[in-house]
Design a protein around this motif. Structure first.
Motif, PDB file in Angstrom:
ATOM      1  N   LEU A  48       0.830  -1.200   0.000  1.00 17.46           N
ATOM      2  CA  LEU A  48       0.000   0.000   0.000  1.00 17.46           C
ATOM      3  C   LEU A  48       0.868   1.255   0.000  1.00 17.46           C
ATOM      4  CD1 LEU A  48      -2.751   1.412   0.228  1.00 17.46           C
ATOM      5  CD2 LEU A  48      -2.558   1.173   2.721  1.00 17.46           C
ATOM      6  N   PHE A  49       1.942   1.257   0.806  1.00 19.63           N
ATOM      7  CA  PHE A  49       2.849   2.400   0.825  1.00 19.63           C
ATOM      8  C   PHE A  49       3.489   2.623  -0.542  1.00 19.63           C
ATOM      9  CE2 PHE A  49       4.373   3.746   5.304  1.00 19.63           C
ATOM     10  CZ  PHE A  49       3.064   4.010   5.662  1.00 19.63           C
ATOM     11  N   LYS A  50       3.882   1.545  -1.199  1.00 20.50           N
ATOM     12  CA  LYS A  50       4.492   1.672  -2.523  1.00 20.50           C
ATOM     13  C   LYS A  50       3.508   2.269  -3.525  1.00 20.50           C
ATOM     14  CE  LYS A  50       7.884  -2.087  -2.110  1.00 20.50           C
ATOM     15  NZ  LYS A  50       8.310  -3.402  -2.632  1.00 20.50           N
ATOM     16  N   ILE A  51       2.249   1.909  -3.411  1.00 16.48           N
ATOM     17  CA  ILE A  51       1.234   2.448  -4.313  1.00 16.48           C
ATOM     18  C   ILE A  51       1.011   3.930  -4.030  1.00 16.48           C
ATOM     19  CG2 ILE A  51      -1.236   2.365  -4.861  1.00 16.48           C
ATOM     20  CD1 ILE A  51      -1.044  -0.693  -4.527  1.00 16.48           C
ATOM     21  N   ILE A  52       0.922   4.297  -2.756  1.00 16.01           N
ATOM     22  CA  ILE A  52       0.735   5.705  -2.401  1.00 16.01           C
ATOM     23  C   ILE A  52       1.922   6.541  -2.880  1.00 16.01           C
ATOM     24  CG2 ILE A  52       0.585   7.327  -0.465  1.00 16.01           C
ATOM     25  CD1 ILE A  52      -0.943   5.109   1.061  1.00 16.01           C
ATOM     26  N   GLY A  53       3.134   5.980  -2.747  1.00 21.24           N
ATOM     27  CA  GLY A  53       4.333   6.694  -3.164  1.00 21.24           C
ATOM     28  C   GLY A  53       4.610   6.660  -4.648  1.00 21.24           C
ATOM     29  N   SER A  78       7.141  12.277   1.472  1.00 20.07           N
ATOM     30  CA  SER A  78       8.443  12.026   2.082  1.00 20.07           C
ATOM     31  C   SER A  78       8.328  10.716   2.853  1.00 20.07           C
ATOM     32  CB  SER A  78       8.863  13.178   2.995  1.00 20.07           C
ATOM     33  OG  SER A  78       7.916  13.410   4.011  1.00 20.07           O
ATOM     34  N   TYR A  79       9.437  10.027   3.005  1.00 25.59           N
ATOM     35  CA  TYR A  79       9.381   8.621   3.430  1.00 25.59           C
ATOM     36  C   TYR A  79      10.470   8.317   4.445  1.00 25.59           C
ATOM     37  CZ  TYR A  79       9.563   3.489   2.886  1.00 25.59           C
ATOM     38  OH  TYR A  79       9.562   2.142   3.110  1.00 25.59           O
ATOM     39  N   VAL A  80      10.073   7.650   5.542  1.00 24.43           N
ATOM     40  CA  VAL A  80      11.031   7.166   6.531  1.00 24.43           C
ATOM     41  C   VAL A  80      10.938   5.646   6.565  1.00 24.43           C
ATOM     42  CG1 VAL A  80      11.772   7.201   8.942  1.00 24.43           C
ATOM     43  CG2 VAL A  80      10.787   9.262   7.906  1.00 24.43           C
ATOM     44  N   GLN A 140      17.867   7.145  13.342  1.00 27.84           N
ATOM     45  CA  GLN A 140      16.474   7.314  12.975  1.00 27.84           C
ATOM     46  C   GLN A 140      16.008   8.753  13.175  1.00 27.84           C
ATOM     47  OE1 GLN A 140      16.053   5.028  10.847  1.00 27.84           O
ATOM     48  NE2 GLN A 140      13.965   4.586  11.488  1.00 27.84           N
ATOM     49  N   ARG A 141      16.592   9.468  14.119  1.00 21.43           N
ATOM     50  CA  ARG A 141      16.281  10.892  14.254  1.00 21.43           C
ATOM     51  C   ARG A 141      16.682  11.646  12.989  1.00 21.43           C
ATOM     52  NH1 ARG A 141      17.647  13.289  20.262  1.00 21.43           N
ATOM     53  NH2 ARG A 141      16.831  11.552  21.489  1.00 21.43           N
ATOM     54  N   VAL A 142      17.868  11.334  12.485  1.00 25.53           N
ATOM     55  CA  VAL A 142      18.341  11.998  11.262  1.00 25.53           C
ATOM     56  C   VAL A 142      17.437  11.633  10.086  1.00 25.53           C
ATOM     57  CG1 VAL A 142      20.253  12.198   9.625  1.00 25.53           C
ATOM     58  CG2 VAL A 142      20.725  12.080  12.087  1.00 25.53           C
ATOM     59  N   SER A 143      17.060  10.364  10.002  1.00 22.52           N
ATOM     60  CA  SER A 143      16.188   9.918   8.917  1.00 22.52           C
ATOM     61  C   SER A 143      14.843  10.624   8.983  1.00 22.52           C
ATOM     62  CB  SER A 143      16.012   8.401   9.001  1.00 22.52           C
ATOM     63  OG  SER A 143      15.265   7.916   7.910  1.00 22.52           O
ATOM     64  N   PHE A 144      14.298  10.734  10.196  1.00 20.34           N
ATOM     65  CA  PHE A 144      13.015  11.418  10.356  1.00 20.34           C
ATOM     66  C   PHE A 144      13.139  12.899  10.026  1.00 20.34           C
ATOM     67  CE2 PHE A 144       9.921  13.798  12.843  1.00 20.34           C
ATOM     68  CZ  PHE A 144       8.747  13.194  12.437  1.00 20.34           C
ATOM     69  N   LEU A 145      14.223  13.531  10.473  1.00 16.83           N
ATOM     70  CA  LEU A 145      14.418  14.950  10.201  1.00 16.83           C
ATOM     71  C   LEU A 145      14.524  15.210   8.701  1.00 16.83           C
ATOM     72  CD1 LEU A 145      14.892  17.815  11.184  1.00 16.83           C
ATOM     73  CD2 LEU A 145      17.317  17.264  11.476  1.00 16.83           C
ATOM     74  N   ARG A 146      15.206  14.315   8.000  1.00 17.67           N
ATOM     75  CA  ARG A 146      15.345  14.454   6.550  1.00 17.67           C
ATOM     76  C   ARG A 146      13.968  14.475   5.881  1.00 17.67           C
ATOM     77  NH1 ARG A 146      18.909   9.891   3.704  1.00 17.67           N
ATOM     78  NH2 ARG A 146      17.222   8.645   4.586  1.00 17.67           N
ATOM     79  N   ALA A 147      13.057  13.618   6.355  1.00 20.44           N
ATOM     80  CA  ALA A 147      11.706  13.590   5.791  1.00 20.44           C
ATOM     81  C   ALA A 147      10.892  14.790   6.246  1.00 20.44           C
ATOM     82  CB  ALA A 147      11.007  12.296   6.197  1.00 20.44           C
ATOM     83  N   LEU A 156       5.227   9.300   5.018  1.00 17.47           N
ATOM     84  CA  LEU A 156       4.950   7.885   5.232  1.00 17.47           C
ATOM     85  C   LEU A 156       6.053   7.299   6.105  1.00 17.47           C
ATOM     86  CD1 LEU A 156       3.864   6.664   1.661  1.00 17.47           C
ATOM     87  CD2 LEU A 156       2.471   7.751   3.447  1.00 17.47           C
ATOM     88  N   LEU A 157       5.677   6.706   7.222  1.00 18.82           N
ATOM     89  CA  LEU A 157       6.630   6.102   8.148  1.00 18.82           C
ATOM     90  C   LEU A 157       6.407   4.600   8.153  1.00 18.82           C
ATOM     91  CD1 LEU A 157       6.254   8.535  11.227  1.00 18.82           C
ATOM     92  CD2 LEU A 157       7.548   8.870   9.119  1.00 18.82           C
TER      93      LEU A 157
END
Length: 250
Positions: A48-53, A78-80, A140-147, A156-157
């Protein structure tokens, strides 16, 4: 409305070998709303995430993001991911700046925002460090901040805390709620943790086993900001039990 995914079906293969993974489900995320999806393993949440993205076309159905039909189009979210996917040869700041410049920000603005936000999330001293020196929670903080800093209206997380130990996962959930309260981005989270879904979300969508359909949606009634003691409240555990019973259905 930040997201409307309507009557999404996805079949892989043809003829007798065809397998339907998504069975015509519809999900939505309002502007500034935090929504979680929980479901059994293999129920098609990642599909489902792949379809939304826009990474995978639906067999049937439509995706609308920010009021625009985006079915099959990339670049609207944006995607985490479960793993941070930071580039090991770039510094922490360099990873974030690259993402922002790809999204269209000029380099000077990207540098300024990266510096400011790394300081705000307590990672300013790691700006020039490389990802391999960071702990799992820091990564994961850096990954989340990037998104978070990307211009797309929807995040999308995908099980972003699934690889962390229990204590770090709880700390990251608390950190995420505090950062999200400031930005109020529209978020759709996939998680296997019922507690995580209830603690983070405004609404929880429960999926059936494959082919996935929506079994029930729960409006989470607990006020924000969420308190750590929420986990012990009878109403919290009653909702948790109800969702658990739904997930046990064959």
């Amino acid at each position: 409305m930040a997201l409307k995914a309507e009557r999404i079906r996805k079949r892989f293969g043809n003829g007798d070998a065809a397998k339907e993974v998504l069975g015509g489900l519809s999900v939505s995320v309002g502007k500034g709303e935090f929504v979680s999806i929980v479901g059994p393993s293999g129920s098609g949440k990642t599909t489902l995430f792949k379809i939304i993205g826009g990474l995978e076309p639906p067999t049937e159905g439509e995706v609308w993001i920010g009021g625009k039909k985006t079915t099959g189009e990339r670049g609207h979210i944006s995607y985490v991911p479960q793993q941070s996917a930071l580039l090991p040869w770039r510094t922490v700041a360099g990873n974030i700046e690259l993402s922002l410049t790809i999204s269209g920000l000029d380099r000077r603005t990207a540098k300024r925002e990266t510096k400011e936000w790394l300081a705000r999330i307590g990672l300013g001293e790691y700006a020039d460090a490389y990802p391999h020196v960071l702990s799992g929670g820091m990564t994961q903080r850096v990954s989340f901040l990037r998104a978070l800093l990307a211009p797309q209206p929807l995040m999308l997380l995908d099980e972003p805390f699934g690889a962390l130990d229990a204590l770090t996962r709880l700390q990251m959930q608390q950190w995420l709620t505090s950062i999200w309260e400031e930005s109020r981005r529209s978020v759709l989270l996939v998680t296997h943790s019922i507690e995580e879904a209830l603690y983070l979300s405004d609404r929880v969508i429960v999926l059936s086993a494959s082919p996935a359909a929506v079994l029930e949606e729960f409006a989470v009634p607990f006020p924000r900001p969420r308190r750590e003691a929420l986990w012990t409240e009878p109403a919290f555990n009653a909702m948790k039990q109800r969702i658990y019973e739904l997930l046990r259905q064959p």
